[in-house]
Design a protein around this motif. Sequence first.
Motif, PDB file in Angstrom:
ATOM      1  N   ASP A 198       0.831  -1.209   0.000  1.00 34.37           N
ATOM      2  CA  ASP A 198       0.000   0.000   0.000  1.00 34.37           C
ATOM      3  C   ASP A 198       0.866   1.260   0.000  1.00 34.37           C
ATOM      4  OD1 ASP A 198       0.851  -0.623   2.577  1.00 34.37           O
ATOM      5  OD2 ASP A 198      -0.929   0.188   3.547  1.00 34.37           O
ATOM      6  N   SER A 199       2.003   1.223   0.702  1.00 32.30           N
ATOM      7  CA  SER A 199       2.925   2.361   0.706  1.00 32.30           C
ATOM      8  C   SER A 199       3.626   2.516  -0.648  1.00 32.30           C
ATOM      9  CB  SER A 199       3.968   2.201   1.801  1.00 32.30           C
ATOM     10  OG  SER A 199       3.361   2.194   3.079  1.00 32.30           O
ATOM     11  N   LEU A 200       4.032   1.391  -1.247  1.00 33.30           N
ATOM     12  CA  LEU A 200       4.681   1.444  -2.556  1.00 33.30           C
ATOM     13  C   LEU A 200       3.748   2.020  -3.616  1.00 33.30           C
ATOM     14  CD1 LEU A 200       6.480  -2.036  -2.613  1.00 33.30           C
ATOM     15  CD2 LEU A 200       7.563   0.215  -2.322  1.00 33.30           C
ATOM     16  N   ILE A 201       2.490   1.579  -3.595  1.00 34.72           N
ATOM     17  CA  ILE A 201       1.516   2.086  -4.561  1.00 34.72           C
ATOM     18  C   ILE A 201       1.267   3.569  -4.340  1.00 34.72           C
ATOM     19  CG2 ILE A 201      -0.923   2.006  -5.222  1.00 34.72           C
ATOM     20  CD1 ILE A 201       0.625  -0.234  -6.451  1.00 34.72           C
ATOM     21  N   HIS A 202       1.124   3.971  -3.093  1.00 35.01           N
ATOM     22  CA  HIS A 202       0.893   5.391  -2.781  1.00 35.01           C
ATOM     23  C   HIS A 202       2.047   6.252  -3.288  1.00 35.01           C
ATOM     24  CE1 HIS A 202       0.720   8.975  -0.028  1.00 35.01           C
ATOM     25  NE2 HIS A 202      -0.529   8.930  -0.450  1.00 35.01           N
ATOM     26  N   GLU A 203       3.266   5.806  -3.036  1.00 31.80           N
ATOM     27  CA  GLU A 203       4.434   6.553  -3.478  1.00 31.80           C
ATOM     28  C   GLU A 203       4.490   6.670  -4.998  1.00 31.80           C
ATOM     29  OE1 GLU A 203       9.336   6.382  -3.167  1.00 31.80           O
ATOM     30  OE2 GLU A 203       8.096   4.907  -2.114  1.00 31.80           O
ATOM     31  N   ARG A 204       4.201   5.564  -5.710  1.00 34.07           N
ATOM     32  CA  ARG A 204       4.248   5.607  -7.167  1.00 34.07           C
ATOM     33  C   ARG A 204       3.125   6.471  -7.730  1.00 34.07           C
ATOM     34  NH1 ARG A 204       7.423   2.880 -10.407  1.00 34.07           N
ATOM     35  NH2 ARG A 204       8.774   3.660  -8.737  1.00 34.07           N
ATOM     36  N   LEU A 205       1.955   6.438  -7.112  1.00 33.30           N
ATOM     37  CA  LEU A 205       0.862   7.305  -7.558  1.00 33.30           C
ATOM     38  C   LEU A 205       1.219   8.776  -7.366  1.00 33.30           C
ATOM     39  CD1 LEU A 205      -2.348   5.458  -6.300  1.00 33.30           C
ATOM     40  CD2 LEU A 205      -1.455   5.577  -8.629  1.00 33.30           C
TER      41      LEU A 205
END
Length: 205
Positions: free
Chosen positions: A97-104
Motif C-alpha cells: 500500500d505504501s509502494l503504490i501510494h508513493e508511485r501514484l
Amino acid sequence: MNPFISVAPGRLITILAAMLLVGCTGLGQVPPALQRLDLGAPPDGVTRAAQSAPVKTLVVPPVSAPAMLQGVGVVWRMGPDGLPNRYATYEWAASPDSLIHERLIDRLSRNFAILPESVGSDALTLRVNLLQFEQVYAADGSGNEGIVGIQAVLLRGSDVLGQYRDTERVRAQANDAQAGARALRIATNQLANDLTAWISQTAQK
C-alpha cells in the motif's frame, strides 16, 4: 531461484515448486539471505524537479488495503484461486500500500499539486483502495504474472465525481520472485498512467 524444474514429471513438478517457493532448505543448511524488492525508479527517469508545473490541487491520502497488503511480505499464489503465500527469502522494501501510494504520487504530481490532506471543503480528493498486488503462477507451472488491482473514488468536497476500478496484468519473464517484482512494477506504472488520465478527464466535469 527458479521455482519450477522442467525435468520433473507430472505432479512432482507442483510439489517441488511449492517447496522451493517457500524457501525450503535441507537439514543443516543455512537459509538464503533475505532480499528486498521494490518498484524501482519512476518510469523515464522522471524526478520532481523535471516535472511540468501542476495545474490543479489534488488531495491524495494514504492508500487503504487489506491486512495482507499492509505488511512487507511478497505474496504469490499457485493459480488464481490458490491460497495466498509469502516468499521466505524475499520481502518488499515497504508495504505494497505504501509502494503504490508513493508511485501514484510520483505520477500524479506531474499533473497536479499534491497535498496529503484537505485544506478546504471543496478540495479535489482521490481515495484509493488497493485490492490486489501479487504474483500468480499458472497451476501447471507454465508461467506467472504480476497483478495489481485498485478501486478509486474522486471527490470534490463531499460530492462523488466518479468511481474507478482497474486491474493490470503483466506476464513475468521468469518463474521467480524478482521477475514477479518487475512485472508488478510495469503493471503499477501502467495503472498509475491510466488513473491519472481518468482523473484529468473526470475533474473537468
